[in-house]
Write a protein that holds these residues in place. Structure first.
Motif, mmCIF file in Angstrom:
data_model
loop_
_atom_site.group_PDB
_atom_site.id
_atom_site.type_symbol
_atom_site.label_atom_id
_atom_site.label_comp_id
_atom_site.label_asym_id
_atom_site.label_seq_id
_atom_site.Cartn_x
_atom_site.Cartn_y
_atom_site.Cartn_z
ATOM 1 N N MET A 1 0.832 -1.201 0.000
ATOM 2 C CA MET A 1 0.000 0.000 0.000
ATOM 3 C C MET A 1 0.867 1.252 0.000
ATOM 4 N N GLY A 2 0.450 2.243 -0.749
ATOM 5 C CA GLY A 2 1.098 3.550 -0.744
ATOM 6 C C GLY A 2 0.072 4.629 -0.440
ATOM 7 N N VAL A 3 0.509 5.691 0.272
ATOM 8 C CA VAL A 3 -0.421 6.742 0.691
ATOM 9 C C VAL A 3 0.205 8.110 0.462
ATOM 10 N N CYS A 4 -0.544 8.980 -0.200
ATOM 11 C CA CYS A 4 -0.198 10.400 -0.262
ATOM 12 C C CYS A 4 -1.279 11.144 0.514
ATOM 13 N N PRO A 5 -1.016 11.534 1.771
ATOM 14 C CA PRO A 5 -2.064 12.123 2.615
ATOM 15 C C PRO A 5 -2.431 13.534 2.169
ATOM 16 N N GLN A 6 -3.542 14.018 2.704
ATOM 17 C CA GLN A 6 -4.012 15.354 2.356
ATOM 18 C C GLN A 6 -3.028 16.421 2.841
ATOM 19 N N HIS A 7 -2.420 16.186 3.988
ATOM 20 C CA HIS A 7 -1.423 17.112 4.531
ATOM 21 C C HIS A 7 -0.085 16.392 4.589
ATOM 22 N N ASP A 8 0.970 17.053 4.124
ATOM 23 C CA ASP A 8 2.287 16.428 4.029
ATOM 24 C C ASP A 8 2.806 16.015 5.401
ATOM 25 N N LEU A 9 3.241 14.766 5.506
ATOM 26 C CA LEU A 9 3.817 14.246 6.746
ATOM 27 C C LEU A 9 5.303 13.992 6.500
ATOM 28 N N LEU A 10 6.092 15.038 6.649
ATOM 29 C CA LEU A 10 7.516 14.972 6.332
ATOM 30 C C LEU A 10 8.338 15.437 7.525
ATOM 31 N N ASP B 1 6.740 -0.024 -5.513
ATOM 32 C CA ASP B 1 5.754 -0.655 -6.395
ATOM 33 C C ASP B 1 4.549 -1.192 -5.627
ATOM 34 N N PRO B 2 3.845 -0.355 -4.861
ATOM 35 C CA PRO B 2 2.642 -0.830 -4.156
ATOM 36 C C PRO B 2 1.525 -1.130 -5.146
ATOM 37 N N LYS B 3 0.701 -2.106 -4.824
ATOM 38 C CA LYS B 3 -0.386 -2.500 -5.722
ATOM 39 C C LYS B 3 -1.615 -1.633 -5.546
ATOM 40 N N VAL B 4 -1.728 -0.955 -4.399
ATOM 41 C CA VAL B 4 -2.853 -0.063 -4.121
ATOM 42 C C VAL B 4 -2.300 1.254 -3.586
ATOM 43 N N VAL B 5 -2.759 2.373 -4.161
ATOM 44 C CA VAL B 5 -2.268 3.691 -3.761
ATOM 45 C C VAL B 5 -3.463 4.610 -3.501
ATOM 46 N N TYR B 6 -3.388 5.340 -2.386
ATOM 47 C CA TYR B 6 -4.418 6.323 -2.040
ATOM 48 C C TYR B 6 -3.793 7.716 -2.121
ATOM 49 N N MET B 7 -4.414 8.592 -2.899
ATOM 50 C CA MET B 7 -3.918 9.959 -3.060
ATOM 51 C C MET B 7 -5.031 10.928 -2.695
ATOM 52 N N ASP B 8 -4.812 11.659 -1.603
ATOM 53 C CA ASP B 8 -5.808 12.607 -1.108
ATOM 54 C C ASP B 8 -5.418 14.015 -1.554
ATOM 55 N N GLU B 9 -6.067 14.484 -2.618
ATOM 56 C CA GLU B 9 -5.804 15.795 -3.206
ATOM 57 C C GLU B 9 -4.302 16.002 -3.463
ATOM 58 N N PRO B 10 -3.701 15.186 -4.332
ATOM 59 C CA PRO B 10 -2.239 15.231 -4.511
ATOM 60 C C PRO B 10 -1.722 16.490 -5.199
ATOM 61 N N SER B 11 -2.550 17.164 -5.988
ATOM 62 C CA SER B 11 -2.047 18.304 -6.761
ATOM 63 C C SER B 11 -2.273 19.647 -6.076
ATOM 64 N N THR B 12 -2.679 19.635 -4.817
ATOM 65 C CA THR B 12 -2.925 20.889 -4.097
ATOM 66 C C THR B 12 -1.645 21.714 -4.002
ATOM 67 N N GLY B 13 -1.711 22.964 -4.418
ATOM 68 C CA GLY B 13 -0.574 23.870 -4.293
ATOM 69 C C GLY B 13 0.439 23.797 -5.415
ATOM 70 N N LEU B 14 0.158 23.019 -6.453
ATOM 71 C CA LEU B 14 1.120 22.891 -7.557
ATOM 72 C C LEU B 14 0.827 23.918 -8.646
ATOM 73 N N ASP B 15 1.891 24.425 -9.255
ATOM 74 C CA ASP B 15 1.730 25.308 -10.401
ATOM 75 C C ASP B 15 1.324 24.475 -11.615
ATOM 76 N N ARG C 1 -1.393 -0.844 -11.116
ATOM 77 C CA ARG C 1 -1.854 -0.726 -9.735
ATOM 78 C C ARG C 1 -3.209 -0.022 -9.701
ATOM 79 N N THR C 2 -3.866 -0.123 -8.558
ATOM 80 C CA THR C 2 -5.162 0.536 -8.362
ATOM 81 C C THR C 2 -4.949 1.819 -7.561
ATOM 82 N N ILE C 3 -5.527 2.909 -8.033
ATOM 83 C CA ILE C 3 -5.353 4.208 -7.391
ATOM 84 C C ILE C 3 -6.723 4.784 -7.031
#
Length: 431
Positions: free
Chosen positions: A189-198, A265-279, A297-299
Protein backbone atom coordinates in the motif's frame (compact mmCIF):
# COMPACT_ATOMS: atom_id res chain seq x y z
CA UNK A 1 9.99 -25.83 57.99
CA UNK A 2 13.27 -25.79 59.87
CA UNK A 3 16.50 -24.01 59.12
CA UNK A 4 16.89 -25.49 55.65
CA UNK A 5 13.83 -23.62 54.22
CA UNK A 6 11.53 -25.09 51.58
CA UNK A 7 12.49 -27.47 48.80
CA UNK A 8 10.58 -28.39 45.60
CA UNK A 9 9.64 -31.67 47.19
CA UNK A 10 7.93 -29.84 50.07
CA UNK A 11 5.29 -28.41 47.66
CA UNK A 12 3.46 -31.74 47.75
CA UNK A 13 3.28 -31.64 51.57
CA UNK A 14 -0.34 -31.00 52.58
CA UNK A 15 0.80 -29.38 55.80
CA UNK A 16 2.08 -26.16 54.12
CA UNK A 17 -0.45 -25.83 51.24
CA UNK A 18 2.17 -23.92 49.20
CA UNK A 19 1.34 -25.92 46.04
CA UNK A 20 -2.23 -24.67 46.19
CA UNK A 21 -1.03 -21.12 46.81
CA UNK A 22 1.17 -21.15 43.66
CA UNK A 23 -1.66 -22.60 41.54
CA UNK A 24 -4.02 -19.85 42.76
CA UNK A 25 -1.36 -17.20 41.97
CA UNK A 26 -0.93 -18.58 38.44
CA UNK A 27 -4.68 -18.57 37.79
CA UNK A 28 -4.98 -15.06 39.18
CA UNK A 29 -2.14 -13.91 36.95
CA UNK A 30 -3.85 -15.31 33.83
CA UNK A 31 -7.19 -13.77 34.84
CA UNK A 32 -5.72 -10.34 35.54
CA UNK A 33 -3.71 -10.47 32.29
CA UNK A 34 -6.92 -11.17 30.34
CA UNK A 35 -8.79 -8.34 32.09
CA UNK A 36 -5.88 -5.94 31.44
CA UNK A 37 -5.88 -6.85 27.74
CA UNK A 38 -9.65 -6.28 27.42
CA UNK A 39 -9.36 -2.96 29.28
CA UNK A 40 -6.51 -1.84 27.01
CA UNK A 41 -8.41 -2.75 23.83
CA UNK A 42 -11.55 -1.00 25.06
CA UNK A 43 -9.68 2.10 26.19
CA UNK A 44 -7.20 2.60 23.33
CA UNK A 45 -8.89 4.25 20.36
CA UNK A 46 -7.32 6.08 17.46
CA UNK A 47 -10.67 6.89 15.86
CA UNK A 48 -12.55 8.53 18.72
CA UNK A 49 -14.86 5.56 19.36
CA UNK A 50 -14.56 2.86 22.00
CA UNK A 51 -14.61 -0.87 21.62
CA UNK A 52 -16.75 -2.95 23.92
CA UNK A 53 -14.79 -4.86 26.62
CA UNK A 54 -16.53 -7.97 25.27
CA UNK A 55 -15.35 -7.39 21.67
CA UNK A 56 -13.90 -10.91 21.55
CA UNK A 57 -17.41 -12.40 21.69
CA UNK A 58 -18.16 -10.93 18.25
CA UNK A 59 -16.14 -13.70 16.64
CA UNK A 60 -18.83 -16.15 17.74
CA UNK A 61 -21.72 -14.12 16.41
CA UNK A 62 -23.37 -15.37 13.27
CA UNK A 63 -22.78 -13.03 10.36
CA UNK A 64 -25.87 -11.98 8.47
CA UNK A 65 -25.62 -10.27 5.13
CA UNK A 66 -27.21 -6.85 5.17
CA UNK A 67 -30.53 -6.78 3.36
CA UNK A 68 -30.76 -4.28 0.52
CA UNK A 69 -33.79 -2.01 0.55
CA UNK A 70 -34.72 0.84 -1.75
CA UNK A 71 -35.47 3.47 -0.59
CA UNK A 72 -33.83 3.37 2.85
CA UNK A 73 -34.58 5.42 5.95
CA UNK A 74 -31.64 6.98 7.74
CA UNK A 75 -31.92 8.71 11.12
CA UNK A 76 -29.82 11.76 11.94
CA UNK A 77 -30.41 13.04 15.43
CA UNK A 78 -34.17 13.60 15.83
CA UNK A 79 -34.96 13.56 12.11
CA UNK A 80 -35.44 10.82 9.55
CA UNK A 81 -34.41 11.26 5.93
CA UNK A 82 -35.20 9.30 2.82
CA UNK A 83 -32.16 8.22 0.80
CA UNK A 84 -32.96 7.08 -2.75
CA UNK A 85 -30.11 5.23 -4.44
CA UNK A 86 -29.46 5.77 -8.13
CA UNK A 87 -29.42 2.86 -10.55
CA UNK A 88 -25.64 3.04 -11.06
CA UNK A 89 -25.06 2.91 -7.28
CA UNK A 90 -27.43 -0.07 -7.01
CA UNK A 91 -25.55 -1.85 -9.78
CA UNK A 92 -22.22 -1.19 -8.04
CA UNK A 93 -23.61 -2.66 -4.81
CA UNK A 94 -24.84 -5.73 -6.67
CA UNK A 95 -21.42 -6.11 -8.30
CA UNK A 96 -19.81 -6.09 -4.85
CA UNK A 97 -22.25 -8.70 -3.53
CA UNK A 98 -21.63 -10.91 -6.56
CA UNK A 99 -17.85 -10.54 -6.23
CA UNK A 100 -17.94 -11.57 -2.56
CA UNK A 101 -20.32 -14.44 -3.27
CA UNK A 102 -18.11 -15.87 -6.01
CA UNK A 103 -14.81 -15.02 -4.24
CA UNK A 104 -13.79 -13.07 -7.34
CA UNK A 105 -10.14 -11.96 -6.98
CA UNK A 106 -10.09 -9.76 -10.09
CA UNK A 107 -10.95 -6.68 -7.99
CA UNK A 108 -8.05 -5.15 -6.08
CA UNK A 109 -10.35 -3.22 -3.71
CA UNK A 110 -13.82 -4.26 -2.59
CA UNK A 111 -15.75 -2.13 -0.08
CA UNK A 112 -18.69 -3.98 1.47
CA UNK A 113 -21.29 -1.68 3.08
CA UNK A 114 -18.57 0.37 4.78
CA UNK A 115 -19.83 2.74 7.48
CA UNK A 116 -18.27 5.19 9.89
CA UNK A 117 -20.08 6.96 12.72
CA UNK A 118 -18.21 9.25 15.10
CA UNK A 119 -19.73 9.02 18.59
CA UNK A 120 -21.67 11.95 19.98
CA UNK A 121 -20.23 14.06 22.77
CA UNK A 122 -21.65 16.53 25.28
CA UNK A 123 -25.20 15.40 24.55
CA UNK A 124 -24.85 15.75 20.78
CA UNK A 125 -25.88 12.85 18.50
CA UNK A 126 -23.31 10.79 16.62
CA UNK A 127 -22.09 11.98 13.23
CA UNK A 128 -22.31 9.60 10.26
CA UNK A 129 -19.58 10.43 7.75
CA UNK A 130 -19.65 7.30 5.57
CA UNK A 131 -23.00 5.58 5.10
CA UNK A 132 -22.92 2.09 3.63
CA UNK A 133 -20.34 2.51 0.85
CA UNK A 134 -20.10 -0.43 -1.57
CA UNK A 135 -17.46 -0.23 -4.27
CA UNK A 136 -15.42 -2.63 -6.43
CA UNK A 137 -12.23 -1.44 -8.17
CA UNK A 138 -10.19 -3.44 -10.65
CA UNK A 139 -6.43 -3.67 -11.01
CA UNK A 140 -5.09 -0.86 -13.20
CA UNK A 141 -8.03 1.44 -12.45
CA UNK A 142 -7.80 5.02 -11.21
CA UNK A 143 -10.97 5.88 -9.31
CA UNK A 144 -11.71 9.52 -8.55
CA UNK A 145 -13.74 10.55 -5.50
CA UNK A 146 -15.42 13.92 -5.89
CA UNK A 147 -17.45 15.71 -3.27
CA UNK A 148 -17.84 18.93 -1.31
CA UNK A 149 -15.86 19.57 1.86
CA UNK A 150 -17.07 17.36 4.70
CA UNK A 151 -18.55 14.74 2.37
CA UNK A 152 -16.52 11.95 4.00
CA UNK A 153 -13.81 11.35 1.40
CA UNK A 154 -10.87 11.67 3.80
CA UNK A 155 -12.64 9.58 6.45
CA UNK A 156 -13.10 6.84 3.86
CA UNK A 157 -9.39 6.90 3.00
CA UNK A 158 -8.45 6.92 6.69
CA UNK A 159 -10.46 3.73 7.15
CA UNK A 160 -8.82 2.11 4.14
CA UNK A 161 -5.29 2.88 5.38
CA UNK A 162 -5.97 1.79 8.97
CA UNK A 163 -5.93 5.17 10.74
CA UNK A 164 -9.51 4.72 11.92
CA UNK A 165 -11.69 1.64 12.20
CA UNK A 166 -15.03 1.19 10.44
CA UNK A 167 -18.14 1.30 12.62
CA UNK A 168 -19.59 -1.53 10.52
CA UNK A 169 -18.97 -3.24 7.22
CA UNK A 170 -15.49 -3.89 5.90
CA UNK A 171 -13.27 -3.67 2.84
CA UNK A 172 -10.89 -6.07 1.15
CA UNK A 173 -7.56 -5.03 -0.37
CA UNK A 174 -5.98 -7.73 -2.54
CA UNK A 175 -8.31 -10.17 -0.76
CA UNK A 176 -7.22 -9.07 2.75
CA UNK A 177 -9.72 -7.70 5.27
CA UNK A 178 -8.87 -4.19 6.53
CA UNK A 179 -10.32 -4.99 9.96
CA UNK A 180 -8.02 -7.96 10.62
CA UNK A 181 -5.13 -7.98 8.12
CA UNK A 182 -3.79 -4.41 7.98
CA UNK A 183 -0.25 -5.57 8.76
CA UNK A 184 -0.15 -7.56 5.50
CA UNK A 185 -1.94 -4.79 3.57
CA UNK A 186 0.69 -2.19 4.56
CA UNK A 187 3.35 -4.04 2.55
CA UNK A 188 1.44 -3.44 -0.72
CA UNK A 189 0.00 0.00 0.00
CA UNK A 190 1.10 3.55 -0.74
CA UNK A 191 -0.42 6.74 0.69
CA UNK A 192 -0.20 10.40 -0.26
CA UNK A 193 -2.06 12.12 2.62
CA UNK A 194 -4.01 15.35 2.36
CA UNK A 195 -1.42 17.11 4.53
CA UNK A 196 2.29 16.43 4.03
CA UNK A 197 3.82 14.25 6.75
CA UNK A 198 7.52 14.97 6.33
CA UNK A 199 10.53 15.41 8.60
CA UNK A 200 11.91 18.90 8.05
CA UNK A 201 15.50 17.88 8.86
CA UNK A 202 15.60 14.99 6.36
CA UNK A 203 16.31 15.49 2.68
CA UNK A 204 14.05 14.30 -0.10
CA UNK A 205 16.45 11.45 -0.87
CA UNK A 206 16.58 10.39 2.79
CA UNK A 207 12.78 10.29 2.94
CA UNK A 208 12.63 7.94 -0.03
CA UNK A 209 15.46 5.78 1.34
CA UNK A 210 13.57 5.43 4.62
CA UNK A 211 10.24 4.51 3.02
CA UNK A 212 11.97 2.28 0.49
CA UNK A 213 13.47 0.22 3.33
CA UNK A 214 10.00 -0.06 4.86
CA UNK A 215 8.92 -1.64 1.57
CA UNK A 216 11.78 -4.14 1.89
CA UNK A 217 13.98 -2.60 -0.82
CA UNK A 218 17.74 -3.07 -0.37
CA UNK A 219 21.07 -2.30 -1.99
CA UNK A 220 21.13 -1.35 -5.66
CA UNK A 221 17.38 -1.92 -6.04
CA UNK A 222 16.70 0.66 -3.34
CA UNK A 223 19.13 3.21 -4.81
CA UNK A 224 17.67 2.80 -8.29
CA UNK A 225 14.08 3.09 -7.03
CA UNK A 226 14.92 6.30 -5.14
CA UNK A 227 16.55 7.92 -8.18
CA UNK A 228 13.67 6.96 -10.46
CA UNK A 229 11.16 8.34 -7.96
CA UNK A 230 13.03 11.63 -7.66
CA UNK A 231 13.27 11.99 -11.45
CA UNK A 232 9.58 11.16 -11.96
CA UNK A 233 8.48 14.10 -9.77
CA UNK A 234 11.22 16.47 -10.95
CA UNK A 235 13.16 16.56 -7.67
CA UNK A 236 16.44 15.07 -8.93
CA UNK A 237 18.27 17.90 -10.68
CA UNK A 238 19.83 21.01 -9.17
CA UNK A 239 20.66 19.46 -5.82
CA UNK A 240 17.00 19.52 -4.78
CA UNK A 241 17.09 15.85 -3.77
CA UNK A 242 19.73 16.56 -1.10
CA UNK A 243 18.05 19.66 0.31
CA UNK A 244 16.22 19.43 3.63
CA UNK A 245 12.45 19.01 3.25
CA UNK A 246 11.89 21.95 5.60
CA UNK A 247 13.32 24.22 2.88
CA UNK A 248 11.02 22.86 0.17
CA UNK A 249 8.16 24.91 -1.21
CA UNK A 250 4.61 23.67 -0.77
CA UNK A 251 4.53 22.25 -4.29
CA UNK A 252 7.83 20.44 -3.84
CA UNK A 253 6.54 18.85 -0.64
CA UNK A 254 3.44 17.60 -2.46
CA UNK A 255 5.59 16.07 -5.20
CA UNK A 256 7.77 14.36 -2.58
CA UNK A 257 4.65 12.96 -0.89
CA UNK A 258 3.50 11.52 -4.22
CA UNK A 259 6.93 9.96 -4.80
CA UNK A 260 6.81 8.38 -1.32
CA UNK A 261 3.38 6.86 -2.06
CA UNK A 262 4.65 5.19 -5.24
CA UNK A 263 8.03 3.86 -4.10
CA UNK A 264 8.30 0.11 -3.65
CA UNK A 265 5.75 -0.65 -6.40
CA UNK A 266 2.64 -0.83 -4.16
CA UNK A 267 -0.39 -2.50 -5.72
CA UNK A 268 -2.85 -0.06 -4.12
CA UNK A 269 -2.27 3.69 -3.76
CA UNK A 270 -4.42 6.32 -2.04
CA UNK A 271 -3.92 9.96 -3.06
CA UNK A 272 -5.81 12.61 -1.11
CA UNK A 273 -5.80 15.80 -3.21
CA UNK A 274 -2.24 15.23 -4.51
CA UNK A 275 -2.05 18.30 -6.76
CA UNK A 276 -2.92 20.89 -4.10
CA UNK A 277 -0.57 23.87 -4.29
CA UNK A 278 1.12 22.89 -7.56
CA UNK A 279 1.73 25.31 -10.40
CA UNK A 280 0.30 24.31 -13.84
CA UNK A 281 3.62 22.90 -15.13
CA UNK A 282 4.25 20.80 -12.02
CA UNK A 283 0.63 19.66 -11.98
CA UNK A 284 0.83 18.47 -15.57
CA UNK A 285 4.06 16.61 -14.75
CA UNK A 286 2.36 15.01 -11.74
CA UNK A 287 -0.56 13.90 -13.91
CA UNK A 288 1.87 12.12 -16.22
CA UNK A 289 3.39 10.34 -13.22
CA UNK A 290 -0.03 9.17 -12.03
CA UNK A 291 -1.05 8.02 -15.53
CA UNK A 292 2.10 5.91 -15.81
CA UNK A 293 1.68 4.58 -12.27
CA UNK A 294 -1.89 3.32 -12.76
CA UNK A 295 -0.88 0.83 -15.45
CA UNK A 296 -0.20 -1.94 -12.93
CA UNK A 297 -1.85 -0.73 -9.73
CA UNK A 298 -5.16 0.54 -8.36
CA UNK A 299 -5.35 4.21 -7.39
CA UNK A 300 -8.03 5.98 -5.36
CA UNK A 301 -7.72 9.73 -5.84
CA UNK A 302 -9.69 12.55 -4.23
CA UNK A 303 -9.68 15.98 -5.83
CA UNK A 304 -11.62 19.22 -6.17
CA UNK A 305 -10.29 19.78 -9.68
CA UNK A 306 -12.76 18.61 -12.32
CA UNK A 307 -10.03 18.91 -14.94
CA UNK A 308 -7.76 16.60 -12.95
CA UNK A 309 -10.56 14.09 -12.40
CA UNK A 310 -11.45 13.99 -16.09
CA UNK A 311 -7.80 13.74 -17.14
CA UNK A 312 -6.70 10.96 -14.78
CA UNK A 313 -9.66 8.89 -13.65
CA UNK A 314 -11.17 5.90 -15.42
CA UNK A 315 -14.25 6.14 -13.23
CA UNK A 316 -15.64 8.76 -10.89
CA UNK A 317 -17.84 8.65 -7.82
CA UNK A 318 -19.57 11.74 -6.46
CA UNK A 319 -19.75 11.60 -2.68
CA UNK A 320 -22.24 13.82 -0.79
CA UNK A 321 -23.09 13.70 2.93
CA UNK A 322 -21.45 10.30 3.35
CA UNK A 323 -23.33 8.66 0.47
CA UNK A 324 -22.14 7.62 -2.97
CA UNK A 325 -24.57 9.47 -5.23
CA UNK A 326 -23.41 8.28 -8.64
CA UNK A 327 -20.59 6.32 -10.23
CA UNK A 328 -19.33 5.98 -13.80
CA UNK A 329 -16.76 7.28 -16.25
CA UNK A 330 -16.76 11.05 -16.97
CA UNK A 331 -18.50 10.65 -20.33
CA UNK A 332 -21.29 8.54 -18.80
CA UNK A 333 -21.87 11.03 -15.98
CA UNK A 334 -22.05 14.00 -18.35
CA UNK A 335 -24.47 12.12 -20.57
CA UNK A 336 -26.61 11.00 -17.63
CA UNK A 337 -26.79 14.22 -15.64
CA UNK A 338 -25.94 16.86 -18.22
CA UNK A 339 -29.09 16.77 -20.34
CA UNK A 340 -28.81 20.30 -21.71
CA UNK A 341 -26.68 22.63 -23.81
CA UNK A 342 -25.84 26.16 -22.68
CA UNK A 343 -26.63 28.69 -25.42
CA UNK A 344 -25.15 32.21 -25.05
CA UNK A 345 -25.75 35.22 -27.27
CA UNK A 346 -24.69 38.88 -26.97
CA UNK A 347 -26.42 41.71 -28.86
CA UNK A 348 -27.44 45.27 -28.16
CA UNK A 349 -30.06 45.67 -25.46
CA UNK A 350 -32.66 46.58 -28.12
CA UNK A 351 -32.70 43.00 -29.46
CA UNK A 352 -32.98 41.03 -26.22
CA UNK A 353 -36.58 40.13 -27.04
CA UNK A 354 -35.46 38.87 -30.47
CA UNK A 355 -33.01 36.49 -28.78
CA UNK A 356 -35.74 35.17 -26.49
CA UNK A 357 -38.01 34.54 -29.47
CA UNK A 358 -35.16 32.77 -31.29
CA UNK A 359 -34.62 30.44 -28.33
CA UNK A 360 -38.36 29.76 -27.97
CA UNK A 361 -38.47 28.72 -31.62
CA UNK A 362 -35.68 26.23 -30.91
CA UNK A 363 -37.33 24.77 -27.81
CA UNK A 364 -40.33 25.71 -25.70
CA UNK A 365 -38.61 24.08 -22.70
CA UNK A 366 -35.60 26.41 -22.83
CA UNK A 367 -34.68 27.99 -19.50
CA UNK A 368 -33.03 31.41 -19.11
CA UNK A 369 -30.25 31.18 -16.52
CA UNK A 370 -28.40 34.51 -16.97
CA UNK A 371 -28.98 38.01 -18.34
CA UNK A 372 -26.97 41.24 -18.19
CA UNK A 373 -26.91 44.20 -20.65
CA UNK A 374 -27.48 42.34 -23.88
CA UNK A 375 -25.91 39.02 -22.92
CA UNK A 376 -28.27 36.13 -22.22
CA UNK A 377 -27.73 32.46 -21.39
CA UNK A 378 -30.23 29.67 -21.88
CA UNK A 379 -30.34 25.95 -21.10
CA UNK A 380 -31.55 23.97 -24.09
CA UNK A 381 -32.60 20.32 -23.53
CA UNK A 382 -30.47 18.05 -25.69
CA UNK A 383 -33.31 15.76 -26.63
CA UNK A 384 -35.41 18.63 -27.98
CA UNK A 385 -32.93 20.26 -30.37
CA UNK A 386 -30.33 19.52 -33.01
CA UNK A 387 -27.04 21.41 -33.16
CA UNK A 388 -27.57 22.07 -36.87
CA UNK A 389 -30.85 23.85 -36.06
CA UNK A 390 -29.04 26.14 -33.62
CA UNK A 391 -26.45 27.16 -36.24
CA UNK A 392 -29.20 27.73 -38.81
CA UNK A 393 -31.19 29.91 -36.40
CA UNK A 394 -28.13 32.00 -35.53
CA UNK A 395 -27.32 32.60 -39.22
CA UNK A 396 -30.89 33.77 -39.79
CA UNK A 397 -30.62 36.09 -36.77
CA UNK A 398 -27.43 37.65 -38.12
CA UNK A 399 -29.30 38.72 -41.24
CA UNK A 400 -31.90 40.58 -39.15
CA UNK A 401 -29.80 42.22 -36.40
CA UNK A 402 -26.21 42.48 -35.22
CA UNK A 403 -24.91 39.52 -33.17
CA UNK A 404 -21.79 40.51 -31.27
CA UNK A 405 -20.98 37.03 -29.96
CA UNK A 406 -22.64 33.68 -29.43
CA UNK A 407 -21.73 30.19 -28.27
CA UNK A 408 -23.11 26.72 -27.64
CA UNK A 409 -21.45 24.68 -24.88
CA UNK A 410 -21.95 21.12 -23.74
CA UNK A 411 -22.39 20.23 -20.07
CA UNK A 412 -19.11 20.15 -18.15
CA UNK A 413 -18.14 17.81 -15.35
CA UNK A 414 -18.35 20.77 -12.99
CA UNK A 415 -22.01 21.27 -13.99
CA UNK A 416 -22.66 17.60 -13.25
CA UNK A 417 -20.98 17.88 -9.85
CA UNK A 418 -23.03 20.94 -8.85
CA UNK A 419 -26.27 19.36 -10.03
CA UNK A 420 -25.69 16.07 -8.19
CA UNK A 421 -24.61 17.85 -5.00
CA UNK A 422 -27.76 19.99 -5.01
CA UNK A 423 -30.08 17.07 -5.68
CA UNK A 424 -28.42 14.98 -2.95
CA UNK A 425 -29.51 17.23 -0.10
CA UNK A 426 -31.40 15.10 2.48
CA UNK A 427 -35.17 15.16 2.09
CA UNK A 428 -36.75 15.80 5.48
CA UNK A 429 -39.78 13.53 5.94
CA UNK A 430 -40.18 13.46 9.70
CA UNK A 431 -39.26 15.88 12.48
Amino acid sequence: MGTDGMRWGDLSDNNNEMGHVLIIMLLEWLLVLFIAYCTYEAGSSRSGDRRSPFFFLKKFEKKHSASFRKPSLQRHGSKVYVQLEKLDVIQEREKVEQSLLEHDMSHAIVCDNLKKVYPGRDGNPGKSVVRGLSLALSQGECFGMLGPNGAGKTSFINMMIGLIKPSSGTAYVQGLDITTNMDQIYANMGVCPQHDLLWETLTGREHLLFYGRLKNLKGFTLTQAVEESLKSVDLFNGGVADKQAGKYSGGMKRRLSVAISLIGDPKVVYMDEPSTGLDPASRNNLWNVVKRAKQNRTIILTTHSMEEAEHLCDRLGIFVDGNLQCVGNPKELKGRYGGSYVFTMTTSSNHEVDIENLVKDLSLNANKIYQITGTQKFELPKKAIKIADVFRAVENAKSRFQVQAWGLADTTLEDVFIKVAREAQPFDVLS
